[in-house]
Design a protein around this motif. Structure first.
Motif, short mmCIF file in Angstrom:
data_model
loop_
_atom_site.label_atom_id
_atom_site.label_comp_id
_atom_site.label_asym_id
_atom_site.label_seq_id
_atom_site.Cartn_x
_atom_site.Cartn_y
_atom_site.Cartn_z
N LEU A 92 0.83 -1.20 0.00
CA LEU A 92 0.00 0.00 0.00
C LEU A 92 0.86 1.25 0.00
N LYS A 130 1.80 1.90 -3.28
CA LYS A 130 0.62 2.08 -4.15
C LYS A 130 0.55 0.98 -5.22
N LYS A 131 0.95 -0.24 -4.84
CA LYS A 131 0.88 -1.35 -5.79
C LYS A 131 -0.27 -2.27 -5.41
N PRO A 132 -1.14 -2.59 -6.34
CA PRO A 132 -2.25 -3.49 -6.04
C PRO A 132 -1.79 -4.95 -5.91
N LEU A 142 -6.27 -6.42 -3.23
CA LEU A 142 -7.30 -5.66 -3.92
C LEU A 142 -8.32 -6.64 -4.52
N GLU A 168 -8.43 3.85 -2.55
CA GLU A 168 -7.16 4.28 -1.96
C GLU A 168 -6.01 4.20 -2.98
N LEU A 169 -6.05 3.15 -3.81
CA LEU A 169 -5.00 2.97 -4.82
C LEU A 169 -5.29 3.79 -6.07
#
Lengths: 326, 320
Positions: free
Chosen positions: A231, A234-236, A250, A301-302
């Motif tokens: 997170l 910012k990587k799913p 995710l 959020e992402l």
């Protein structure tokens, strides 16, 4: 003389009545682990649902190898020498140990990703042996297609796994075979324990577009930390296991390990009812048990968007901190 | 019971190795956690490529002994304590074992299997196919497994036990003969007093190298035989090997007290068998008195410590 014979007959009768009827099932697993315990619970549930009473109709001897392959072998030999009627082996090493030594009674394996490669059975489906079971293999190329559909610009997919787990290595090899046709590149992200896994996310994570996690036990155990690390970058995370997805993923597309247990239990029930393993089919968890999990909170959020038709298909959705089942 | 004896005697070979490093040459060595896997990995890889089991087992033990040699080399060359050197080698061997097997787990099966296919190829479709599109040009195929020929038949008819006893007796006898030679005597002397050997004009490092090489040869042999016996090699099978072997050695020493048979080589054999019996009893009855599976490691550790502590109280002799 007559009296003695009569007493002997009566004792024999009592003994045979006491031991007759109750079928002994030996269940062995490699280690205490939530997913594997869920498999055990699923097996018990399926046996009970079929109308057998645990303790009277069916006696269960549950063994745990405490993570040691030597112990797994010792348990297999114990089952072989004792009067256990059906053996259920959860996980690859436990199953391998049992299949080697038990040839005269049914052996049902469970949660083995690659039973053919592990030398348990000759082929999936029907086999002419005493071994049958359920594989927990997941649809890897479907996962990659899902990634490609949700993230059309994704090029590099990081597969997070423990190189010491044969299930994960099998799935990663499958991903590497499927990726080129989808225009994806697979990047290995490996760790043999929780801290190495987080380190892998932090070091390799920035270079990948999406993180993919199979049915890896080590990743499952350290998922909270992995989810937090991903997170920050910012990587799913797309996971092949619903419980892994629940803790920071995710998207999840896979099955519950409880369901793996239920499917295994159904095979055990068939054997309890008198079928031979050679009359049953070794199979994968069917598509009807595959669940789709989507965390809409994490999606916001992402700052990514998931096509509505995929969201509509989800079985479990997390929205405003609440898990909603459909 | 036969199975317990078999496993105990297989363990005994590794315990003999640990006995040699910890007791005879007095060099605490943790390499066995790694060299045990190397033994299993090499034998699995060789058997699957069609080699005979005799040469496979020998080469596997040789590979494991190389690990011991490297530990000793690092320790003597760079003046690093063997404990530290062996931790490094053991850690590295995890990766080496996966390289040897090209996988974390390698079966040594009795029958050949067919090709391994992916989920989509077996099941055909998944619930998302209408959105994502079905199978296109994706093909996954992994070679199946070839049957390997191993000497064990895995039946409780005593055949395997006979074979294993033969192995242990032969190896024990060879070791005993070796320890009687001039070289062997000096090796034992090195364990008692490093400087005495120096006085004789021999480089003591030579004995450190020899001791750990021989010790890990035995451990590798044990790993290789165990893999053949249980039908697979796994990269996690060496974890905790040293502790288990040490527990076996100490058990043997308690049983025989101060009497010595064959320079103590007999201790680990009996100790390993007794250890295996205790383990199976704990597995059988332990749960009834409240053990949890996860308690076993704690019990083993507490056992080793308490036995050492008890012996310290008895006589102020330095052990371990």
């Amino acid at each position: 003389m007559l009296r003695k014979t009569l007493t002997a007959v009566v004792i024999l009768l009592i003994v045979s009545v006491l031991s007759f009827g109750a079928v002994r099932i030996g269940i062995t697993q490699i280690v205490d682990h939530p997913a594997l315990n869920a498999v055990f619970d699923g097996i018990v549930k399926a046996i009970e649902d079929a109308g057998f009473k645990i303790g009277t109709d069916v006696l269960i001897d549950r063994q745990n190898a405490q993570g040691s392959v030597q112990n797994a072998a010792a348990i297999a030999r114990k089952f072989a020498s004792e009067k256990v009627d059906i053996v259920v082996a959860i996980t690859t090493p436990s199953a391998q140990a049992c299949v080697q030594v038990i040839t005269d009674r049914p052996v049902v394996f469970s949660a083995v990703t690659d039973p053919v490669g592990a030398g348990l059975i000759k082929q999936m489906g029907r086999n002419d042996s005493n071994v049958v079971g359920v594989s927990d293999m997941v649809p890897v190329s479907t996962h990659l297609k899902l990634i490609k559909t949700v993230f059309p610009n994704a090029k590099r997919v990081g597969v997070l796994y423990n190189p010491g787990e044969s299930n994960s290595v099998t799935l990663t090899n499958m991903a590497k075979a499927a990726a080129p046709s989808l225009g994806l590149t697979i990047v290995d992200m490996t760790g043999t324990n929780a801290s190495e896994m987080v380190a892998a996310v932090n070091s390799v994570g920035p270079d990948v577009d999406v993180i993919y996690i199979g049915t890896d036990n080590t990743a499952a155990a350290s998922m909270q930390a992995i989810g937090a690390a991903a997170l920050r970058l910012k990587k799913p995370i797309v996971a092949a296991d619903i419980n892994i997805a629940r803790q920071g993923g995710l998207i999840g597309f896979g099955f519950d390990y409880f369901q793996v247990g239920v499917e295994t239990g159904k095979l055990v029930v068939e054997i309890l009812k008198g079928k031979k393993p050679s009359e049953l089919e070794s199979h994968l968890i069917g598509p009807e048990s595959l669940l789709l999990f989507i965390n809409l909170d994490l999606m916001k959020e992402l700052n990514v968007s998931i096509p509505q038709e995929i969201i509509d298909r989800a079985n479990i959705i997390v929205q405003n901190g609440q898990e909603v089942k459909r | 019971m036969i199975a317990i004896l078999e496993q105990g005697l297989l363990l005994a070979l590794a315990a003999m190795g640990v006995y040699i490093s910890f007791r005879l040459v007095d060099l605490p060595d943790l390499t066995p956690d790694g060299s045990y896997i190397v033994g299993g990995a090499v034998v699995a890889a060789l058997l699957r490529s069609g080699h005979g089991w005799v040469s496979s087992v020998f080469l596997a033990a040789l590979a494991a002994s190389a690990a011991g040699f490297i530990t000793a080399l690092i320790s003597t060359r760079f003046k690093i304590h063997t404990l530290l050197a062996s931790i490094m080698v053991m850690t590295g061997l995890y990766s080496v074992a996966i390289r040897i097997m090209n996988s974390p787990n390698l079966p040594i099966p009795r029958f050949s299997t067919e090709k391994v296919l992916s989920y989509e190829q077996i099941v055909g479709k998944t619930p998302l196919d209408d959105i994502l599109g079905g199978l296109e040009n994706f093909q996954y195929e992994k070679e199946g497994v070839k049957a390997a020929i191993v000497p064990f038949n895995n039946k409780a008819d005593g055949h395997d036990l006979f074979l294993i006893v033969l192995f242990v007796v032969a190896i024990g006898f060879l070791l005993w003969l070796f320890l009687r030679t001039e070289l062997g005597t000096m090796l034992r002397g090195y364990g008692r007093n490093r400087f005495a050997v120096k006085v004789l004009g021999v480089n003591p490092n030579f004995f450190a190298l020899m001791g750990l090489t021989v010790a890990n040869f035995l451990v590798g042999l044990s790993g290789a035989l165990f893999s053949m016996y249980s039908g697979f090699a796994d990269v996690n099978m060496g974890a905790g090997m040293v502790v288990v072997c040490l527990a076996s050695v100490i058990l043997g020493e308690i049983i025989f007290g101060s009497r010595e048979f064959a320079y103590g080589l007999f201790f680990p054999v009996v100790g390993a068998v007794v250890y295996q019996i205790l383990l199976s009893l704990a597995m059988k009855y332990g749960y009834r008195i409240g053990f949890r599976p996860s308690d076993m490691k704690l019990l083993t550790a507490m056992f080793v410590v308490s036995v050492i502590a008890a012996r310290r109280f008895k006589k102020s002799e330095v052990t371990v």
